[in-house]
Design a protein around this motif. Structure first.
Motif, mmCIF file in Angstrom:
data_model
loop_
_atom_site.group_PDB
_atom_site.id
_atom_site.type_symbol
_atom_site.label_atom_id
_atom_site.label_comp_id
_atom_site.label_asym_id
_atom_site.label_seq_id
_atom_site.Cartn_x
_atom_site.Cartn_y
_atom_site.Cartn_z
ATOM 1 N N LYS A 47 0.827 -1.334 -0.007
ATOM 2 C CA LYS A 47 -0.021 -0.071 -0.237
ATOM 3 C C LYS A 47 0.695 1.241 0.033
ATOM 4 O O LYS A 47 0.528 2.304 -0.629
ATOM 5 C CB LYS A 47 -0.812 -0.021 1.022
ATOM 6 C CG LYS A 47 -1.896 -0.902 1.053
ATOM 7 C CD LYS A 47 -3.018 -0.701 2.193
ATOM 8 C CE LYS A 47 -4.159 -1.900 2.017
ATOM 9 N NZ LYS A 47 -4.895 -2.042 3.209
ATOM 10 N N ALA A 50 1.962 1.837 -3.436
ATOM 11 C CA ALA A 50 0.919 2.395 -4.338
ATOM 12 C C ALA A 50 0.696 3.772 -4.006
ATOM 13 O O ALA A 50 -0.378 4.571 -4.782
ATOM 14 C CB ALA A 50 -0.185 1.403 -4.229
ATOM 15 N N GLY A 51 0.993 4.405 -2.951
ATOM 16 C CA GLY A 51 0.418 5.517 -2.240
ATOM 17 C C GLY A 51 -0.642 5.645 -1.525
ATOM 18 O O GLY A 51 -1.409 6.756 -1.558
ATOM 19 N N HIS A 52 -1.260 4.983 -0.822
ATOM 20 C CA HIS A 52 -2.471 4.662 -0.046
ATOM 21 C C HIS A 52 -2.226 6.087 1.050
ATOM 22 O O HIS A 52 -1.299 5.994 1.864
ATOM 23 C CB HIS A 52 -2.527 3.501 0.867
ATOM 24 C CG HIS A 52 -4.046 3.515 1.142
ATOM 25 N ND1 HIS A 52 -4.484 4.265 2.514
ATOM 26 C CD2 HIS A 52 -5.084 2.716 0.990
ATOM 27 C CE1 HIS A 52 -5.672 3.791 2.782
ATOM 28 N NE2 HIS A 52 -6.284 3.066 1.736
ATOM 29 N N PRO A 74 -1.096 8.651 -6.146
ATOM 30 C CA PRO A 74 -1.098 7.171 -6.645
ATOM 31 C C PRO A 74 -1.617 7.109 -8.120
ATOM 32 O O PRO A 74 -1.024 6.167 -8.570
ATOM 33 C CB PRO A 74 -2.626 6.519 -5.807
ATOM 34 C CG PRO A 74 -2.696 7.469 -4.573
ATOM 35 C CD PRO A 74 -2.101 8.918 -4.926
ATOM 36 N N PHE B 385 -9.262 5.227 -3.972
ATOM 37 C CA PHE B 385 -7.946 4.734 -4.064
ATOM 38 C C PHE B 385 -7.729 3.606 -4.899
ATOM 39 O O PHE B 385 -6.617 3.471 -5.644
ATOM 40 C CB PHE B 385 -7.385 4.263 -2.621
ATOM 41 C CG PHE B 385 -6.053 3.913 -2.583
ATOM 42 C CD1 PHE B 385 -4.939 4.496 -2.864
ATOM 43 C CD2 PHE B 385 -5.773 2.474 -2.311
ATOM 44 C CE1 PHE B 385 -3.394 4.031 -2.903
ATOM 45 C CE2 PHE B 385 -4.398 1.812 -2.392
ATOM 46 C CZ PHE B 385 -3.473 2.386 -2.433
ATOM 47 N N MET B 388 -7.542 5.228 -8.391
ATOM 48 C CA MET B 388 -6.171 6.032 -8.540
ATOM 49 C C MET B 388 -5.010 4.786 -9.051
ATOM 50 O O MET B 388 -4.188 5.317 -9.474
ATOM 51 C CB MET B 388 -6.039 6.823 -7.602
ATOM 52 C CG MET B 388 -6.810 8.058 -7.473
ATOM 53 S SD MET B 388 -6.763 9.131 -5.948
ATOM 54 C CE MET B 388 -5.404 10.004 -6.441
ATOM 55 N N ALA B 389 -4.997 3.808 -8.026
ATOM 56 C CA ALA B 389 -4.087 2.792 -8.182
ATOM 57 C C ALA B 389 -4.065 2.010 -9.641
ATOM 58 O O ALA B 389 -3.286 1.465 -10.049
ATOM 59 C CB ALA B 389 -4.209 1.652 -6.978
#
Lengths: 247, 431
Positions: A47, A50-52, A74, B385, B388-389
């Protein structure tokens, strides 16, 4: 430079440090596996890469082909070529798989360029066929009402469509029966190439019978504590993790 | 000399002034005069009225609105009325004038005409159904204003057993600053008939306007009607949409309200289940934004046993938008084995937005299944999210999620041509 490099990475959730100086390098063309007990920080690593937004990187860096990605959103990281296959893929009501993947493919095109629908569907269908995903799935909402196996196949479908440079597969084997595991693994193996680096996160050795890694790393308390060849996975399976952390 | 364009709607009882003769028969004109008297006598609703709770009544003030003037540019309006290409028939109204009627593809026996023509040629049939049910969700006064001011409208009659394979499209336009219009719609779907109809309501300019529209959908035994009402009024418009649906034995009504425009919109949907195994599906999508207020009141009235009603309303609120939902499921004494469902979902996209939900049940029969619920929630950050992922920019991701939120309602529309039309229209209203 053609590597995904994680350098002395520290990250926390709230005040609680989870990653404590993790260093790892995944060159393109290789598959690395990370194994570790529950709570060792494996999924956090995925995570954070991925930039959570729930996680804060306190020090260290993640470089994609030499470029630091930590300041990126992200979506920017993803468009740069990083892909995360989720352990628990989200359900998105009302958004079909076809439209979802299409938006993701579209986001990689230059501004003003429209995705050619016919080509897109031809590509999508051939990749769905390869993963034994019925074509009727294109009009179903993303992951909604999917079985565990269907969700994971859908993740690999997305990976196949988006053609990342580096892919992180977070517990892709969880919730899969043996048939689904074989389909997912063969889907992943089909994407192995000198142009792609992969990091496979797993709790069990079982997945690595099907996706043979070039290197195996053991994670404990937020860092890599042991690295080795693929037979390390077998040893972990038979002897457990305690000997690693004790040594 | 006073031009008709500057006459306040409150000045006189009829819309036919200045020497213009009413085209309606005496009985109809008498009813109109009577409606005007009732309108004048009834007090303005106040917020203490249960049926106006949470409403912003200031926005219902009528003083500034004028009789709509005659349309000068019918060709331009006809050109702008481009909707579904593959249709069975089309009618276009602007400022309560019929400016286009294309019915040559309709099967024999199907009647699609203006109300004045209906009164001439099908007087008894029309009279039998016209405003048969009292408006009982709060806007009776406005229904009376509507009746008094009614100039024209649509009458659709489907003879028994007729099946239309393509939809009918009806347009209602308003033009001119402070214009007021009173569109009326009456559909009678006879036994075993089947049709889909879309009504489009739009403004020709960004001017303020007042609309008080009514429709009656009569679904007789084993008939099936798919109906969509899509309004794209200007951001300065005050609009009332008062809908009545009645469904007889084994009949099936699917009615969707899409409120895409307007400043203050009061929407009342009253559905009566009159026969065994009748189905009424009530749908609504509302992307409320700016300072919009969408005030919706609904009634699922189970009069006969073994009938089904299913309501699904989705509101996505951004900016300082407000929505009000007040819905009642009533199961009358004899209506055993009723299956009624009511769900309203509010997707809150702004801290300044406000959603009020008041679901309600009144059950007088035994052995029924009634479910109701209202939920309000913010956008799911994990969904965003996930998007965006995959590389999807956040603003695009929010759009996809909101589109999906409405799609789950649109998917309930059985006629794909209506569904696709509304999907495309919605694109222009997703912020």
């Amino acid at each position: 430079m053609s590597t995904l490099s994680i350098c002395n990475l520290h990250a926390s959730i709230g005040d609680k440090p989870i990653l404590r100086g993790l260093t790892l390098e995944i060159p393109k063309g290789q598959v690395h596996a990370i194994m570790g007990k529950n709570g060792s920080g494996k999924s956090t690593l995925a995570k954070v890469m991925a930039g959570h937004p729930d996680y804060t990187v306190t020090s260290g860096d993640v470089l994609l082909d030499g470029e630091s990605i930590l300041a990126m959103e992200p979506d920017q990281r993803a468009r740069l070529g990083l892909f995360l296959a989720f352990q628990y893929p989200m359900e998105i009501p009302g958004v079909t798989i076809a439209n979802f993947i299409r938006a993701a493919v579209q986001s990689r095109l230059p501004q003003g360029e429209e995705l050619e629908a016919t080509d897109y569907y031809a590509d999508l269908y051939s990749k769905m066929d390869a993963l034994s995903i019925p074509r009727a799935f294109t009009s179903r909402s993303v992951n909604e009402g999917f079985s565990g196996g269907e969700k994971k196949r859908c993740e690999i479908l997305q990976m196949a469509m988006l053609q990342p440079k580096y892919a992180v597969l977070d517990e892709t084997d969880s919730g899969l029966d043996i048939d689904a595991l074989k389909i997912v693994s063969s889907g992943v193996n089909a994407l192995r190439s000198p142009e792609v680096g992969m990091l496979v996160i797993t709790h069990y050795q079982r997945l690595l019978d099907y996706i043979i890694p070039d290197k195996v790393h053991v994670m404990a308390e937020g860092k890599i504590v042991l690295s080795g060849e693929k037979d390390l996975a077998l040893k972990l399976e038979s002897e457990g993790y305690d000997w690693v952390t004790a040594s | 000399m006073i031009s008709s364009a500057s006459t306040s709607i409150l000045n006189s009882s009829s819309s036919f002034n200045h020497g213009e003769a009413s085209p309606f028969p005496d009985w109809f004109q008498e009813q109109q005069a009577n409606a005007w008297d009732i309108f004048l006598k009834l007090p303005q609703p106040i917020r203490r009225d249960e049926m106006w709770r949470f409403s912003n009544l200031k926005k219902t003030s009528l003083e500034t609105f004028l009789e709509a003037s005659k349309i000068k540019n019918p060709d331009e309006i006809r050109n702008r009325s481009q909707g579904i290409t593959d249709i069975a028939a089309k009618m276009i109204f602007a400022n309560d004038q019929l400016i286009h009627r294309e019915v040559s593809n309709l099967p024999e026996g199907v009647v699609l005409i203006s109300i004045e023509e209906a009164l001439k040629h099908h007087g008894e049939l029309f009279r039998q159904h016209f405003m048969k049910h009292e408006t009982r969700l709060g806007s009776y006064k406005f229904a009376m204003l509507h009746q008094a001011k009614l100039r024209t409208g649509v009458f659709l009659y489907l003879p028994p057993g007729v099946v239309l394979n393509k939809p009918i499209e009806i347009w209602h336009w308003v033009e001119g600053a402070h214009s007021a219009i009173f569109p009326h719609t009456l559909f009678v779907a006879s036994k075993q008939s089947h049709a889909s109809v879309i009504e489009r309501f739009s403004s020709l300019s960004p001017d303020p306007a007042f609309v008080c529209a009514m429709n009656d959908l009569i679904i007789e035994e084993e008939a099936c009607l798919n109906y969509a009402s899509v309004q794209e009024w200007s951001a300065q418009t005050t609009a009332f949409h008062l809908n009545n649906t009645s469904v007889s034995k084994k009949g099936r009504a699917t009615a969707l309200q899409a409120h895409l425009g307007g400043l203050f919109v009061r929407s009342e949907s009253d559905s009566r289940l009159l026969g065994k195994d009748a189905h009424s599906i009530m749908l609504s999508i509302n992307p409320a934004h700016g300072k919009q207020e969408i005030d919706q009141r609904t009634f699922q009235d189970h009069i006969a046993p073994e009938a089904t009603s299913d309501l699904l309303y989705h509101n996505a609120l951004s900016d300082e938008a407000r929505t009000i939902f007040s819905g009642l499921i009533k199961v009358e004494k004899e209506a055993h084995q009723t299956d009624a469902y009511q769900k309203v979902r509010n997707l809150m996209l702004s801290d300044e937005a406000e959603a009020n939900s008041m679901p309600g049940l009144e059950i007088l029969a035994d052995d029924v299944r009634c479910t109701h619920g209202a939920t309000s929630g913010e956008l799911n950050k994990e969904e965003l999210f996930y998007m965006m992922a995959r590389g999807i920019p956040p603003q695009e991701g929010v759009k996809l999620i909101v589109r999906g939120f409405f799609q789950t309602v649109l998917d309930r529309l059985e006629e794909p041509l209506l569904r696709h039309c509304i999907e495309e229209l919605l694109e222009n209203h997703l912020f």
